[in-house]
Design a protein around this motif. Structure first.
Motif, PDB file in Angstrom:
ATOM      1  N   ARG A 169       0.830  -1.204   0.000  1.00  0.00           N
ATOM      2  CA  ARG A 169       0.000   0.000   0.000  1.00  0.00           C
ATOM      3  C   ARG A 169       0.867   1.258   0.000  1.00  0.00           C
ATOM      4  O   ARG A 169       0.600   2.209  -0.749  1.00  0.00           O
ATOM      5  N   GLY A 170       1.892   1.268   0.813  1.00  0.00           N
ATOM      6  CA  GLY A 170       2.789   2.425   0.847  1.00  0.00           C
ATOM      7  C   GLY A 170       3.438   2.678  -0.497  1.00  0.00           C
ATOM      8  O   GLY A 170       3.579   3.829  -0.932  1.00  0.00           O
ATOM      9  N   GLU A 171       3.808   1.590  -1.194  1.00  0.00           N
ATOM     10  CA  GLU A 171       4.436   1.733  -2.507  1.00  0.00           C
ATOM     11  C   GLU A 171       3.452   2.266  -3.540  1.00  0.00           C
ATOM     12  O   GLU A 171       3.795   3.112  -4.369  1.00  0.00           O
ATOM     13  N   VAL A 172       2.208   1.781  -3.513  1.00  0.00           N
ATOM     14  CA  VAL A 172       1.198   2.250  -4.474  1.00  0.00           C
ATOM     15  C   VAL A 172       0.968   3.748  -4.297  1.00  0.00           C
ATOM     16  O   VAL A 172       0.917   4.506  -5.274  1.00  0.00           O
ATOM     17  N   ILE A 173       0.834   4.187  -3.058  1.00  0.00           N
ATOM     18  CA  ILE A 173       0.575   5.606  -2.808  1.00  0.00           C
ATOM     19  C   ILE A 173       1.774   6.450  -3.209  1.00  0.00           C
ATOM     20  O   ILE A 173       1.632   7.491  -3.871  1.00  0.00           O
ATOM     21  N   ALA A 174       2.982   6.004  -2.836  1.00  0.00           N
ATOM     22  CA  ALA A 174       4.185   6.765  -3.197  1.00  0.00           C
ATOM     23  C   ALA A 174       4.348   6.838  -4.712  1.00  0.00           C
ATOM     24  O   ALA A 174       4.713   7.885  -5.258  1.00  0.00           O
ATOM     25  N   SER A 175       4.083   5.746  -5.400  1.00  0.00           N
ATOM     26  CA  SER A 175       4.201   5.745  -6.861  1.00  0.00           C
ATOM     27  C   SER A 175       3.183   6.679  -7.503  1.00  0.00           C
ATOM     28  O   SER A 175       3.474   7.352  -8.500  1.00  0.00           O
ATOM     29  N   ALA A 176       1.970   6.724  -6.940  1.00  0.00           N
ATOM     30  CA  ALA A 176       0.953   7.626  -7.469  1.00  0.00           C
ATOM     31  C   ALA A 176       1.378   9.085  -7.293  1.00  0.00           C
ATOM     32  O   ALA A 176       1.237   9.907  -8.213  1.00  0.00           O
ATOM     33  N   VAL A 177       1.902   9.422  -6.126  1.00  0.00           N
ATOM     34  CA  VAL A 177       2.375  10.790  -5.888  1.00  0.00           C
ATOM     35  C   VAL A 177       3.520  11.119  -6.838  1.00  0.00           C
ATOM     36  O   VAL A 177       3.573  12.217  -7.420  1.00  0.00           O
ATOM     37  N   ALA A 178       4.444  10.167  -7.014  1.00  0.00           N
ATOM     38  CA  ALA A 178       5.578  10.395  -7.909  1.00  0.00           C
ATOM     39  C   ALA A 178       5.108  10.634  -9.341  1.00  0.00           C
ATOM     40  O   ALA A 178       5.667  11.470 -10.060  1.00  0.00           O
ATOM     41  N   PHE A 179       4.066   9.909  -9.762  1.00  0.00           N
ATOM     42  CA  PHE A 179       3.556  10.104 -11.117  1.00  0.00           C
ATOM     43  C   PHE A 179       2.953  11.504 -11.268  1.00  0.00           C
ATOM     44  O   PHE A 179       3.173  12.174 -12.285  1.00  0.00           O
ATOM     45  N   ALA A 180       2.216  11.942 -10.263  1.00  0.00           N
ATOM     46  CA  ALA A 180       1.662  13.295 -10.304  1.00  0.00           C
ATOM     47  C   ALA A 180       2.781  14.332 -10.362  1.00  0.00           C
ATOM     48  O   ALA A 180       2.689  15.333 -11.098  1.00  0.00           O
ATOM     49  N   ARG A 181       3.831  14.122  -9.596  1.00  0.00           N
ATOM     50  CA  ARG A 181       4.967  15.042  -9.620  1.00  0.00           C
ATOM     51  C   ARG A 181       5.618  15.051 -10.999  1.00  0.00           C
ATOM     52  O   ARG A 181       5.989  16.110 -11.522  1.00  0.00           O
ATOM     53  N   ASP A 182       5.789  13.871 -11.592  1.00  0.00           N
ATOM     54  CA  ASP A 182       6.391  13.798 -12.922  1.00  0.00           C
ATOM     55  C   ASP A 182       5.592  14.599 -13.941  1.00  0.00           C
ATOM     56  O   ASP A 182       6.156  15.342 -14.752  1.00  0.00           O
ATOM     57  N   LEU A 183       4.267  14.438 -13.917  1.00  0.00           N
ATOM     58  CA  LEU A 183       3.428  15.175 -14.856  1.00  0.00           C
ATOM     59  C   LEU A 183       3.590  16.679 -14.675  1.00  0.00           C
ATOM     60  O   LEU A 183       3.736  17.437 -15.650  1.00  0.00           O
ATOM     61  N   ALA A 184       3.541  17.130 -13.438  1.00  0.00           N
ATOM     62  CA  ALA A 184       3.617  18.563 -13.171  1.00  0.00           C
ATOM     63  C   ALA A 184       5.011  19.128 -13.436  1.00  0.00           C
ATOM     64  O   ALA A 184       5.145  20.288 -13.845  1.00  0.00           O
ATOM     65  N   ASN A 185       6.047  18.331 -13.219  1.00  0.00           N
ATOM     66  CA  ASN A 185       7.415  18.804 -13.424  1.00  0.00           C
ATOM     67  C   ASN A 185       7.841  18.803 -14.887  1.00  0.00           C
ATOM     68  O   ASN A 185       8.837  19.443 -15.247  1.00  0.00           O
ATOM     69  N   THR A 186       7.134  18.082 -15.734  1.00  0.00           N
ATOM     70  CA  THR A 186       7.502  18.007 -17.147  1.00  0.00           C
ATOM     71  C   THR A 186       7.406  19.386 -17.801  1.00  0.00           C
ATOM     72  O   THR A 186       6.400  20.084 -17.646  1.00  0.00           O
ATOM     73  N   PRO A 187       8.435  19.806 -18.523  1.00  0.00           N
ATOM     74  CA  PRO A 187       8.392  21.124 -19.162  1.00  0.00           C
ATOM     75  C   PRO A 187       7.214  21.258 -20.120  1.00  0.00           C
ATOM     76  O   PRO A 187       6.816  20.296 -20.783  1.00  0.00           O
ATOM     77  N   SER A 188       6.688  22.459 -20.200  1.00  0.00           N
ATOM     78  CA  SER A 188       5.515  22.686 -21.036  1.00  0.00           C
ATOM     79  C   SER A 188       5.837  22.672 -22.522  1.00  0.00           C
ATOM     80  O   SER A 188       4.927  22.649 -23.356  1.00  0.00           O
ATOM     81  N   SER A 189       7.120  22.688 -22.894  1.00  0.00           N
ATOM     82  CA  SER A 189       7.488  22.493 -24.293  1.00  0.00           C
ATOM     83  C   SER A 189       7.136  21.074 -24.743  1.00  0.00           C
ATOM     84  O   SER A 189       6.962  20.812 -25.934  1.00  0.00           O
ATOM     85  N   ILE A 190       7.008  20.177 -23.784  1.00  0.00           N
ATOM     86  CA  ILE A 190       6.595  18.795 -24.038  1.00  0.00           C
ATOM     87  C   ILE A 190       5.127  18.618 -23.703  1.00  0.00           C
ATOM     88  O   ILE A 190       4.373  17.964 -24.429  1.00  0.00           O
ATOM     89  N   LYS A 191       4.708  19.233 -22.612  1.00  0.00           N
ATOM     90  CA  LYS A 191       3.413  18.956 -21.980  1.00  0.00           C
ATOM     91  C   LYS A 191       2.293  19.804 -22.579  1.00  0.00           C
ATOM     92  O   LYS A 191       1.852  20.791 -21.997  1.00  0.00           O
ATOM     93  N   THR A 192       1.813  19.422 -23.726  1.00  0.00           N
ATOM     94  CA  THR A 192       0.636  20.056 -24.305  1.00  0.00           C
ATOM     95  C   THR A 192      -0.618  19.387 -23.744  1.00  0.00           C
ATOM     96  O   THR A 192      -0.531  18.312 -23.134  1.00  0.00           O
ATOM     97  N   PRO A 193      -1.788  19.966 -23.934  1.00  0.00           N
ATOM     98  CA  PRO A 193      -3.008  19.285 -23.498  1.00  0.00           C
ATOM     99  C   PRO A 193      -3.162  17.888 -24.105  1.00  0.00           C
ATOM    100  O   PRO A 193      -3.608  16.960 -23.429  1.00  0.00           O
ATOM    101  N   ASP A 194      -2.785  17.733 -25.372  1.00  0.00           N
ATOM    102  CA  ASP A 194      -2.890  16.421 -26.007  1.00  0.00           C
ATOM    103  C   ASP A 194      -1.921  15.433 -25.374  1.00  0.00           C
ATOM    104  O   ASP A 194      -2.260  14.271 -25.146  1.00  0.00           O
TER     105      ASP A 194
END
Length: 504
Positions: A169-194
């Motif tokens: 359970r701890g790993e699932v939650i940590a991985s989910a948070v890490a994924f959210a961080r990855d999405l938000a940290n990705t530069p917007s030159s890559i991160k379009t709405p599509d």
């Protein structure tokens, strides 16, 4: 590597006599080819009954007295020991009152002491082990394009018996948070709405990597610009019309068998915010790649629901657009028609998050028939002035819902402070040419966060609703505790805690 790999090992007699466990399967973590015979660091709680795991030069009590250790959460006493012909180090760590918050802090402190090393072996404490594992893994999160100057410990070897479910359970939650961080940290030159829509669909259909998600329980669909136009999602289209990257409405669904209650989560997905023609200054624009942190949290939550066997039906809506400026951008004084027909006078194009979210909220009310709606957004800079960087804000139309979410925030370590919905401020949103204005029109209240929440409430259809303004807590300026510099993934732990505790 967003977070370190891990494995759960059985209790061993000592650091000196650790057996060769090559081929150990461990838990369903990232693939592990072997387990080191010894780790460079070995961490043990202060508790005396766990000290025999290692052979210390002095009794544990004498060591702790010498260092005047109090056993506070995150406190560490480092002791050198002989490991064959080499020198190893034992970390005696404090767990405070043994609460989830204390263990989360302890786990983060232990993991950070392993920075730059290949492995650290950690005897698990008693109590809420999931929180300890969560804290340890989150403290190892990194995001860097190019070679990292400093690296977290590559591998954490947790040692304990009967802790499989809690560690997982701890790993699932940590991985989910890490994924959210990855999405938000990705530069917007890559991160379009599509791009964001593609990542969301991939993530939810794949689950969190634990193999429990399946097509009968999860689903995803994306409305492109043509579908938004035919569906009359005027807020999304207006905000996105100044960008070469058109907007998207992402819809993610999770339907567990037997669920009778339906929760809708709405996330702000502004992939970059220039402010539009109401242009932000440079300093205010530097961190706007994380203006979709609320949407990232919703995507990450949706991807973890099946792995955690959450009993309630959940739909996630992410309103994604880039707020740019060009000859086609919306102008201050434009009047737009939101989904459902309400008209809005746009007095400030930098108050765009509420426009895209209003479409999603109105759609949820009209088409999805939810029992509860919760939205999450980096909505207003004003909330940082009110609450700083340590508390998220909650506005709610229902006292019971507010209490549930606030309690989940306390349990998960993502605290909320309830803010008022002041009815006297509603007239400030009246427009002379439309149903509403998107900011205070000629008012002297200056309550930007409150009037933003009141604006969103107009599109909820009177359903039980809560709004989480995470502009202050969505970003961290330092590597400290469970946080790393950049996006925090705030809201993922809170929402997973809340949804896991809701009845089907």
């Amino acid at each position: 590597m967003p977070i370190s790999s891990y494995v759960l090992l059985p209790r061993e007699p000592s650091l000196r006599e650790a057996p060769d466990l090559e081929g150990e399967a461990g838990t369903e973590a990232p693939a592990v080819t072997s387990v080191a015979v010894t780790a460079e660091l070995f961490a043990v709680p202060f508790a005396a009954d766990l000290a025999p795991e290692v052979e210390l030069p002095l009794p544990t009590a004498e060591l702790l007295a010498h260092y005047e250790a109090k056993g506070e959460a995150g406190e560490i006493v480092e002791v050198p020991v002989a490991v064959g012909e080499a020198v190893g180090r034992v970390l005696l760590y404090g767990i405070g009152d043994g609460s989830a918050a204390a263990l989360r802090k302890a786990g983060a402190a232990v993991a950070r002491r392993g920075s730059g090393r290949d492995a650290i072996r950690v005897v698990l404490p008693e109590g809420p082990v999931a929180a300890f594992v969560e804290g340890a893994l989150l403290a190892t999160y990194t995001f860097r394009i190019g070679e990292a100057k400093a690296t977290p410990v590559a591998r954490i070897e947790f040692v304990g018996e009967g802790a499989e479910a809690e560690v997982a359970r701890g790993e699932v939650i940590a991985s989910a948070v890490a994924f959210a961080r990855d999405l938000a940290n990705t530069p917007s030159s890559i991160k379009t709405p599509d791009w964001l829509a593609e990542r969301a669909v991939e993530h939810v259909l794949a689950g969190t990597g634990t193999g429990t998600a399946n097509g009968s329980r999860v689903g995803a669909s994306v409305r492109d610009e043509a579908a938004l136009r035919s569906g009359r999602f005027g807020g999304l289209l207006a905000v996105g019309q100044g960008s070469v990257s058109p907007p998207r409405l992402i819809e993610l669904s999770y339907r567990p068998e037997g669920a009778t209650r339906h929760v809708v989560l709405v996330g702000k997905g502004i992939t970059f915010d220039t402010g539009g023609l109401s242009l932000k200054p440079t300093e205010g624009m530097k961190f706007m790649k994380t203006d979709m942190a609320g949407g990232a949290a919703v995507i990450a939550v949706m991807g973890a629901l099946a792995s955690l066997d959450v009993p309630v039906r959940v739909t996630g809506l992410i309103a994604a657009a880039e707020n740019s400026f060009s000859g086609t951008a919306q102008r201050p004084s434009d009047v737009i028609t939101q989904y459902g027909g309400r008209t809005v006078e746009v007095l400030n194009t930098d108050a765009e998050g509420r426009l895209v979210m209003a479409d999603a909220l109105a759609y949820a009310d009209a088409e999805l028939d939810p029992d509860v709606v919760v939205d999450i957004a980096t909505l207003t800079g004003a909330i940082s002035v009110a609450l700083g960087k340590g508390l998220g804000a909650i506005f709610a139309s229902d006292d019971g819902l507010a209490a549930e979410l606030t309690g989940a925030g306390e349990s998960s370590g993502e605290r909320l402070w309830r803010m008022p919905l002041i009815e006297d401020y509603v007239p400030a949103l009246r427009s002379s040419v439309a149903d509403l204005a998107n900011i205070e029109a000629g008012s002297t209240y200056g309550a930007g966060s409150i009037t933003a929440a009141l604006f969103l409430r107009e599109f909820t259809g009177g359903r039980p609703w809560a709004h989480l303004d995470i502009a202050g807590v969505g970003r961290s300026g330092a590597d400290e505790g469970v946080l790393s510099k950049g996006a925090t993934g705030y809201g993922v732990r809170l929402l997973l805690e809340w949804l896991s505790s809701r009845p089907a």
